[in-house]
Design a protein around this motif. Structure first.
Motif, PDB file in Angstrom:
ATOM      1  N   ARG A 199       7.336   8.851  -0.187  1.00 22.67           N
ATOM      2  CA  ARG A 199       6.486   9.539   0.294  1.00 22.67           C
ATOM      3  C   ARG A 199       4.673   9.180   1.400  1.00 22.67           C
ATOM      4  O   ARG A 199       4.070   9.455   0.045  1.00 22.67           O
ATOM      5  N   VAL A 200       5.257   9.040   2.313  1.00 27.54           N
ATOM      6  CA  VAL A 200       3.722   8.201   2.317  1.00 27.54           C
ATOM      7  C   VAL A 200       3.471   8.916   4.208  1.00 27.54           C
ATOM      8  O   VAL A 200       3.854   8.624   5.028  1.00 27.54           O
ATOM      9  N   PRO A 201       2.382   9.612   4.149  1.00 30.56           N
ATOM     10  CA  PRO A 201       1.606  10.103   5.256  1.00 30.56           C
ATOM     11  C   PRO A 201       1.018   9.337   5.887  1.00 30.56           C
ATOM     12  O   PRO A 201       0.414   8.298   5.046  1.00 30.56           O
ATOM     13  N   LEU A 202       0.877   9.403   7.189  1.00 29.37           N
ATOM     14  CA  LEU A 202       0.595   7.819   7.938  1.00 29.37           C
ATOM     15  C   LEU A 202      -0.906   8.250   8.012  1.00 29.37           C
ATOM     16  O   LEU A 202      -1.400   7.119   7.571  1.00 29.37           O
ATOM     17  N   LEU A 203      -1.490   9.578   7.720  1.00 32.10           N
ATOM     18  CA  LEU A 203      -3.199   9.613   7.458  1.00 32.10           C
ATOM     19  C   LEU A 203      -3.562   8.590   6.151  1.00 32.10           C
ATOM     20  O   LEU A 203      -4.315   7.883   6.102  1.00 32.10           O
ATOM     21  N   VAL A 204      -2.963   8.898   5.082  1.00 29.64           N
ATOM     22  CA  VAL A 204      -2.999   8.357   3.676  1.00 29.64           C
ATOM     23  C   VAL A 204      -2.712   7.180   4.127  1.00 29.64           C
ATOM     24  O   VAL A 204      -3.817   6.350   3.520  1.00 29.64           O
ATOM     25  N   LEU A 205      -1.628   6.405   4.439  1.00 29.73           N
ATOM     26  CA  LEU A 205      -1.884   4.937   5.345  1.00 29.73           C
ATOM     27  C   LEU A 205      -2.623   4.449   5.834  1.00 29.73           C
ATOM     28  O   LEU A 205      -3.095   3.409   5.495  1.00 29.73           O
ATOM     29  N   ARG A 206      -3.162   5.184   6.477  1.00 26.33           N
ATOM     30  CA  ARG A 206      -3.851   4.429   7.967  1.00 26.33           C
ATOM     31  C   ARG A 206      -5.869   5.014   7.042  1.00 26.33           C
ATOM     32  O   ARG A 206      -6.089   3.273   7.509  1.00 26.33           O
ATOM     33  N   ARG A 207      -5.395   5.340   5.799  1.00 26.53           N
ATOM     34  CA  ARG A 207      -7.306   5.130   5.195  1.00 26.53           C
ATOM     35  C   ARG A 207      -7.243   4.139   4.139  1.00 26.53           C
ATOM     36  O   ARG A 207      -7.598   3.355   3.915  1.00 26.53           O
TER      37      ARG A 207
ATOM     38  N   GLU B 175       5.206  11.170   8.685  1.00 26.53           N
ATOM     39  CA  GLU B 175       5.544  10.868   7.004  1.00 26.53           C
ATOM     40  C   GLU B 175       6.725   9.733   7.610  1.00 26.53           C
ATOM     41  O   GLU B 175       7.359   9.774   7.943  1.00 26.53           O
ATOM     42  N   TYR B 176       6.332   8.953   6.459  1.00 32.83           N
ATOM     43  CA  TYR B 176       7.155   7.745   6.550  1.00 32.83           C
ATOM     44  C   TYR B 176       7.565   7.751   4.734  1.00 32.83           C
ATOM     45  O   TYR B 176       7.111   8.552   3.644  1.00 32.83           O
ATOM     46  N   ALA B 177       8.762   7.058   4.494  1.00 33.96           N
ATOM     47  CA  ALA B 177       9.609   7.679   3.785  1.00 33.96           C
ATOM     48  C   ALA B 177      10.458   5.685   3.077  1.00 33.96           C
ATOM     49  O   ALA B 177      10.128   5.435   3.997  1.00 33.96           O
ATOM     50  N   PHE B 178      10.747   5.542   2.117  1.00 31.05           N
ATOM     51  CA  PHE B 178      11.256   4.193   1.454  1.00 31.05           C
ATOM     52  C   PHE B 178      12.893   4.295   1.879  1.00 31.05           C
ATOM     53  O   PHE B 178      13.078   5.255   1.161  1.00 31.05           O
ATOM     54  N   LYS B 179      12.987   3.393   2.837  1.00 27.48           N
ATOM     55  CA  LYS B 179      15.276   3.201   2.606  1.00 27.48           C
ATOM     56  C   LYS B 179      15.768   3.918   1.800  1.00 27.48           C
ATOM     57  O   LYS B 179      16.438   4.564   1.458  1.00 27.48           O
ATOM     58  N   HIS B 180      15.541   2.941   0.305  1.00 28.47           N
ATOM     59  CA  HIS B 180      15.638   3.505  -0.924  1.00 28.47           C
ATOM     60  C   HIS B 180      14.516   3.829  -1.988  1.00 28.47           C
ATOM     61  O   HIS B 180      13.871   2.521  -2.040  1.00 28.47           O
TER      62      HIS B 180
ATOM     63  N   GLU C 143      11.383   0.709  -3.338  1.00 31.94           N
ATOM     64  CA  GLU C 143       9.591   1.024  -2.995  1.00 31.94           C
ATOM     65  C   GLU C 143       9.241   0.692  -4.386  1.00 31.94           C
ATOM     66  O   GLU C 143       8.302   0.733  -5.094  1.00 31.94           O
ATOM     67  N   GLN C 144       9.995   0.849  -5.637  1.00 28.99           N
ATOM     68  CA  GLN C 144       9.993   0.459  -6.833  1.00 28.99           C
ATOM     69  C   GLN C 144       9.442  -1.794  -6.670  1.00 28.99           C
ATOM     70  O   GLN C 144       8.762  -2.298  -7.417  1.00 28.99           O
TER      71      GLN C 144
ATOM     72  N   VAL D 177       0.748  -1.091   0.320  1.00 32.51           N
ATOM     73  CA  VAL D 177      -0.039   0.245   0.196  1.00 32.51           C
ATOM     74  C   VAL D 177       1.031   0.938   0.075  1.00 32.51           C
ATOM     75  O   VAL D 177       0.652   1.999  -0.974  1.00 32.51           O
ATOM     76  N   ALA D 178       1.832   1.216   0.879  1.00 32.08           N
ATOM     77  CA  ALA D 178       2.885   2.069   0.965  1.00 32.08           C
ATOM     78  C   ALA D 178       3.510   2.359  -0.796  1.00 32.08           C
ATOM     79  O   ALA D 178       4.048   3.289  -1.029  1.00 32.08           O
ATOM     80  N   SER D 179       3.828   1.820  -1.156  1.00 27.86           N
ATOM     81  CA  SER D 179       4.732   1.790  -2.189  1.00 27.86           C
ATOM     82  C   SER D 179       3.232   2.310  -3.372  1.00 27.86           C
ATOM     83  O   SER D 179       4.348   3.130  -4.439  1.00 27.86           O
ATOM     84  N   VAL D 180       2.332   1.709  -3.284  1.00 26.72           N
ATOM     85  CA  VAL D 180       1.398   2.663  -4.672  1.00 26.72           C
ATOM     86  C   VAL D 180       0.677   4.232  -4.315  1.00 26.72           C
ATOM     87  O   VAL D 180       0.624   5.162  -4.856  1.00 26.72           O
TER      88      VAL D 180
END
Length: 166
Positions: free
Chosen positions: A109-117, A149-154, A158-159, A102-105
């Motif tokens: 950058r992955v805001p927690l509020l969006v990820l939660r929903r 906000e979360y981010a991928f290590k690299h 994410e890809q 879900v985070a990769s989609v």
């Protein structure tokens, strides 16, 4: 823009990086050569290979103090960093894999509020999954204020997570 060519790490720099990651236990003495051959000196690939060896139980201990748990001849190191990442993702439990996908989609950058929903998990389960993904170095907290906000290590992480979905 300025183009900055990044050369692969040389043998001495690889040894220094691996000493920091693995430590200097005699059982790991042959690992630097194997890892250098496989990774071509790419520091990100080196870190991912070490993480894979830890996750598969080939290394026991903690950062800077690992010991090899099986003969070096039995170690299987994938040929590409993408293959290493895909194998690491495959070893995740379904909940963590779901959150990572879900985070990769969502994006780099992955805001927690969006990820939660979008993840549609109870808060406690999402928090547990994120803790595991941070511990396994897939994600990190990129921002805490005003919102987490979360981010991928690299970007490659994410890809590979995005492309590994059906």
């Amino acid at each position: 823009y300025h183009q900055l060519p990044l050369a692969p790490l040389g043998p001495e720099a690889i040894r220094e990086l691996l000493d920091d990651l693995l430590g200097t236990h005699p059982s790991t003495a042959e690992l630097p050569e194997l890892i250098h051959t496989r990774t071509g000196g790419n520091p990100y690939f080196i870190e991912e290979v070490v993480q894979t060896l830890v996750e598969t139980g080939a290394l026991a201990g903690r950062r800077g103090a690992y010991e090899l748990t099986r003969p070096i001849a039995e170690l299987r190191v994938p040929a590409t960093v993408q293959a290493v990442l895909a194998a690491r993702i495959d070893r995740l439990a379904e909940r963590e894999k779901h959150v990572l996908h879900v985070a990769s989609v969502i994006g780099k950058r992955v805001p927690l509020l969006v990820l939660r929903r979008v993840a549609e998990l109870p808060d406690a389960e999402l928090s547990e999954a994120l803790a595991i993904l941070k511990e396994r170095e897939f994600l990190y907290e990129a921002e805490l204020y005003p919102e987490i906000e979360y981010a991928f290590k690299h970007p490659l992480t994410e890809q590979v997570a995005y492309e590994s979905q059906l």
